[in-house]
Design a protein around this motif. Structure first.
Motif, PDB file in Angstrom:
ATOM      1  N   VAL A 175      19.155  -8.142  14.087  1.00 32.41           N
ATOM      2  CA  VAL A 175      19.522  -7.820  12.802  1.00 32.41           C
ATOM      3  C   VAL A 175      20.446  -6.629  12.772  1.00 32.41           C
ATOM      4  CG1 VAL A 175      18.405  -7.263  10.570  1.00 32.41           C
ATOM      5  CG2 VAL A 175      17.362  -8.767  11.895  1.00 32.41           C
ATOM      6  N   CYS A 176      21.153  -6.626  11.865  1.00 33.59           N
ATOM      7  CA  CYS A 176      22.025  -5.234  11.605  1.00 33.59           C
ATOM      8  C   CYS A 176      21.218  -4.177  11.551  1.00 33.59           C
ATOM      9  CB  CYS A 176      22.698  -5.459  10.358  1.00 33.59           C
ATOM     10  SG  CYS A 176      23.596  -3.989   9.758  1.00 33.59           S
ATOM     11  N   PRO A 177      21.499  -3.040  12.451  1.00 31.56           N
ATOM     12  CA  PRO A 177      20.674  -1.869  12.567  1.00 31.56           C
ATOM     13  C   PRO A 177      20.361  -1.386  11.267  1.00 31.56           C
ATOM     14  CG  PRO A 177      22.149  -1.972  14.383  1.00 31.56           C
ATOM     15  CD  PRO A 177      22.514  -3.049  13.436  1.00 31.56           C
ATOM     16  N   VAL A 178      21.752  -1.333  10.433  1.00 31.65           N
ATOM     17  CA  VAL A 178      21.077  -0.503   9.124  1.00 31.65           C
ATOM     18  C   VAL A 178      20.176  -1.335   8.284  1.00 31.65           C
ATOM     19  CG1 VAL A 178      22.238  -0.147   6.965  1.00 31.65           C
ATOM     20  CG2 VAL A 178      23.325   0.353   9.114  1.00 31.65           C
ATOM     21  N   LEU A 179      20.464  -2.911   8.228  1.00 29.89           N
ATOM     22  CA  LEU A 179      19.757  -3.596   7.300  1.00 29.89           C
ATOM     23  C   LEU A 179      18.172  -3.710   7.960  1.00 29.89           C
ATOM     24  CD1 LEU A 179      19.744  -5.797   4.965  1.00 29.89           C
ATOM     25  CD2 LEU A 179      20.243  -7.458   6.589  1.00 29.89           C
ATOM     26  N   ALA A 180      18.045  -3.696   9.188  1.00 25.32           N
ATOM     27  CA  ALA A 180      16.652  -3.589   9.775  1.00 25.32           C
ATOM     28  C   ALA A 180      16.038  -2.360   9.362  1.00 25.32           C
ATOM     29  CB  ALA A 180      16.556  -3.496  11.357  1.00 25.32           C
ATOM     30  N   GLY A 181      16.719  -1.126   9.359  1.00 24.97           N
ATOM     31  CA  GLY A 181      16.044   0.066   8.954  1.00 24.97           C
ATOM     32  C   GLY A 181      15.942   0.138   7.604  1.00 24.97           C
ATOM     33  N   ILE A 182      16.645  -0.567   6.455  1.00 23.25           N
ATOM     34  CA  ILE A 182      16.402  -0.648   5.082  1.00 23.25           C
ATOM     35  C   ILE A 182      15.043  -1.607   5.038  1.00 23.25           C
ATOM     36  CG2 ILE A 182      17.048  -1.615   2.980  1.00 23.25           C
ATOM     37  CD1 ILE A 182      19.901  -0.853   3.842  1.00 23.25           C
ATOM     38  N   ALA A 183      14.986  -2.624   5.567  1.00 22.79           N
ATOM     39  CA  ALA A 183      13.969  -3.766   5.671  1.00 22.79           C
ATOM     40  C   ALA A 183      12.673  -2.989   5.959  1.00 22.79           C
ATOM     41  CB  ALA A 183      14.312  -4.639   6.492  1.00 22.79           C
ATOM     42  N   SER A 184      12.841  -1.962   6.787  1.00 17.87           N
ATOM     43  CA  SER A 184      11.337  -1.274   7.194  1.00 17.87           C
ATOM     44  C   SER A 184      10.775  -0.287   6.358  1.00 17.87           C
ATOM     45  CB  SER A 184      11.648  -0.528   8.657  1.00 17.87           C
ATOM     46  OG  SER A 184      12.471   0.518   8.446  1.00 17.87           O
ATOM     47  N   LEU A 185      11.745   0.116   5.280  1.00 13.32           N
ATOM     48  CA  LEU A 185      11.137   0.841   4.151  1.00 13.32           C
ATOM     49  C   LEU A 185      10.112   0.251   3.398  1.00 13.32           C
ATOM     50  CD1 LEU A 185      14.913   2.206   3.075  1.00 13.32           C
ATOM     51  CD2 LEU A 185      12.968   3.575   4.556  1.00 13.32           C
ATOM     52  N   PRO A 186       9.334   1.032   2.567  1.00 19.09           N
ATOM     53  CA  PRO A 186       8.482   0.550   1.683  1.00 19.09           C
ATOM     54  C   PRO A 186       9.107   0.128   0.510  1.00 19.09           C
ATOM     55  CG  PRO A 186       7.801   2.730   2.130  1.00 19.09           C
ATOM     56  CD  PRO A 186       9.339   2.538   2.695  1.00 19.09           C
ATOM     57  N   ASP A 187       8.633  -0.881  -0.398  1.00 20.46           N
ATOM     58  CA  ASP A 187       9.114  -1.877  -1.364  1.00 20.46           C
ATOM     59  C   ASP A 187       9.818  -0.805  -2.376  1.00 20.46           C
ATOM     60  OD1 ASP A 187       8.733  -3.978   0.039  1.00 20.46           O
ATOM     61  OD2 ASP A 187       6.881  -4.575  -1.338  1.00 20.46           O
ATOM     62  N   GLU A 188       8.919   0.200  -2.877  1.00 18.61           N
ATOM     63  CA  GLU A 188       9.455   1.270  -3.682  1.00 18.61           C
ATOM     64  C   GLU A 188      10.694   1.767  -3.539  1.00 18.61           C
ATOM     65  OE1 GLU A 188       6.475   1.464  -2.179  1.00 18.61           O
ATOM     66  OE2 GLU A 188       5.218   0.538  -3.736  1.00 18.61           O
ATOM     67  N   LEU A 189      11.173   2.380  -2.125  1.00 17.09           N
ATOM     68  CA  LEU A 189      11.930   2.754  -1.726  1.00 17.09           C
ATOM     69  C   LEU A 189      13.430   1.854  -1.850  1.00 17.09           C
ATOM     70  CD1 LEU A 189      11.036   5.494   1.188  1.00 17.09           C
ATOM     71  CD2 LEU A 189      11.648   5.763  -1.230  1.00 17.09           C
ATOM     72  N   ILE A 190      13.030   0.710  -1.326  1.00 17.31           N
ATOM     73  CA  ILE A 190      14.226  -0.315  -1.114  1.00 17.31           C
ATOM     74  C   ILE A 190      14.538  -0.468  -2.865  1.00 17.31           C
ATOM     75  CG2 ILE A 190      14.602  -2.712  -0.979  1.00 17.31           C
ATOM     76  CD1 ILE A 190      12.822  -2.625   1.539  1.00 17.31           C
ATOM     77  N   ARG A 191      13.561  -0.870  -3.869  1.00 19.92           N
ATOM     78  CA  ARG A 191      14.041  -0.780  -5.047  1.00 19.92           C
ATOM     79  C   ARG A 191      15.110   0.580  -5.382  1.00 19.92           C
ATOM     80  NH1 ARG A 191       8.961  -3.219  -5.586  1.00 19.92           N
ATOM     81  NH2 ARG A 191       7.782  -1.305  -6.149  1.00 19.92           N
ATOM     82  N   GLU A 192      14.499   1.695  -5.081  1.00 18.56           N
ATOM     83  CA  GLU A 192      15.282   2.853  -5.438  1.00 18.56           C
ATOM     84  C   GLU A 192      16.698   2.791  -4.940  1.00 18.56           C
ATOM     85  OE1 GLU A 192      14.797   5.722  -6.989  1.00 18.56           O
ATOM     86  OE2 GLU A 192      13.109   4.558  -8.214  1.00 18.56           O
ATOM     87  N   LEU A 193      16.798   2.230  -3.542  1.00 15.82           N
ATOM     88  CA  LEU A 193      18.218   2.108  -2.984  1.00 15.82           C
ATOM     89  C   LEU A 193      18.753   1.281  -3.468  1.00 15.82           C
ATOM     90  CD1 LEU A 193      19.751   3.170  -0.421  1.00 15.82           C
ATOM     91  CD2 LEU A 193      18.730   1.072   0.850  1.00 15.82           C
ATOM     92  N   THR A 194      18.363   0.225  -3.980  1.00 16.93           N
ATOM     93  CA  THR A 194      19.284  -1.017  -4.684  1.00 16.93           C
ATOM     94  C   THR A 194      19.896  -0.483  -5.857  1.00 16.93           C
ATOM     95  OG1 THR A 194      17.686  -2.555  -3.618  1.00 16.93           O
ATOM     96  CG2 THR A 194      19.130  -3.117  -5.283  1.00 16.93           C
ATOM     97  N   CYS A 195      19.018   0.369  -6.764  1.00 16.18           N
ATOM     98  CA  CYS A 195      19.676   0.742  -7.881  1.00 16.18           C
ATOM     99  C   CYS A 195      20.569   1.944  -7.739  1.00 16.18           C
ATOM    100  CB  CYS A 195      18.220   1.420  -8.648  1.00 16.18           C
ATOM    101  SG  CYS A 195      17.475   0.032  -9.608  1.00 16.18           S
ATOM    102  N   VAL A 196      20.434   2.761  -6.816  1.00 17.41           N
ATOM    103  CA  VAL A 196      21.775   3.844  -6.325  1.00 17.41           C
ATOM    104  C   VAL A 196      22.700   3.104  -5.985  1.00 17.41           C
ATOM    105  CG1 VAL A 196      21.883   5.511  -4.940  1.00 17.41           C
ATOM    106  CG2 VAL A 196      19.776   5.587  -6.002  1.00 17.41           C
TER     107      VAL A 196
END
Length: 202
Positions: A175-196
């Motif tokens: 998996v793309c290292p960046v995507l793998a790193g994002i996927a390892s974050l808690p759901d709350e942080l992923i939602r924040e990142l998506t909104c940003v």
């Protein structure tokens, strides 16, 4: 000695019922409310008034802003546009030169190519911001913003796919290292990142 005191005329509140040109060219009209059940702001309704806030629309059932309805008003933002808004017609915000951003224009809302003016009547601050962001005109920016929900979904689907591949830690090589790193974050942080990443911050 006689002193002359200038007293500004009182500002007027009005109730809009969707009628075209209802308060057009009445500079004393500064605030308004919407008659319950009104589904559109009529053609030229607030053209050349002193209306400086759209917040009365927020809880309304308005789906259409008709041609020239807020043209040449001192609106400083689009705060207050309702989620129900489906279409912004030609010149609805013509010559609204104080508008700095499309923030608060609902992503699903369609807009006429010249909803924010054309030629010299284009909203000056909006045009400058659009060009700063790399768009040739305001309409290009409007159309790009409409893709935001799809971009958010695409990112979240990619994250879900990365998580499915035998767990994030074991699948980093595939998996793309960046995507793998994002996927390892808690759901709350992923939602924040998506909104940003794909948010309403401009």
């Amino acid at each position: 000695m006689i002193f002359s005191i200038s007293i500004a005329p009182p500002q007027t509140h009005c109730v809009h019922d969707g009628t075209s040109e209802q308060f057009s060219h009445q500079p004393r009209v500064a605030t308004f409310s919407i008659l319950p059940g009104t589904t559109h702001v009529g053609w030229g309704s607030f053209w050349r008034t002193s209306v400086a806030s759209l917040t009365p629309l927020l809880l309304s059932s308005v789906t259409l802003l008709d041609e020239g309805c807020f043209a040449e008003t001192p609106l400083p933002s689009l705060v207050g546009l309702p989620p129900s808004l489906l279409y912004v017609a030609d010149g609805a915000f013509d010559s609204c030169h104080l508008l700095p951003s499309l923030s608060h224009l609902p992503y699903a809302t369609e807009a006429h190519p010249t909803a924010f003016g054309e030629g010299d009547s284009r909203c000056k601050l909006l045009l400058a911001k659009a060009r700063e962001l790399g768009f040739a005109d305001i309409d290009g920016w409007v159309q790009d913003r409409r893709l935001t929900p799809a971009r958010r979904r695409a990112l979240l689907l990619c994250v879900a796919a990365a998580r499915r591949q035998e767990g994030v830690r074991r699948s980093r090589s595939r998996v793309c290292p960046v995507l793998a790193g994002i996927a390892s974050l808690p759901d709350e942080l992923i939602r924040e990142l998506t909104c940003v990443a794909f948010g309403d911050h401009v």
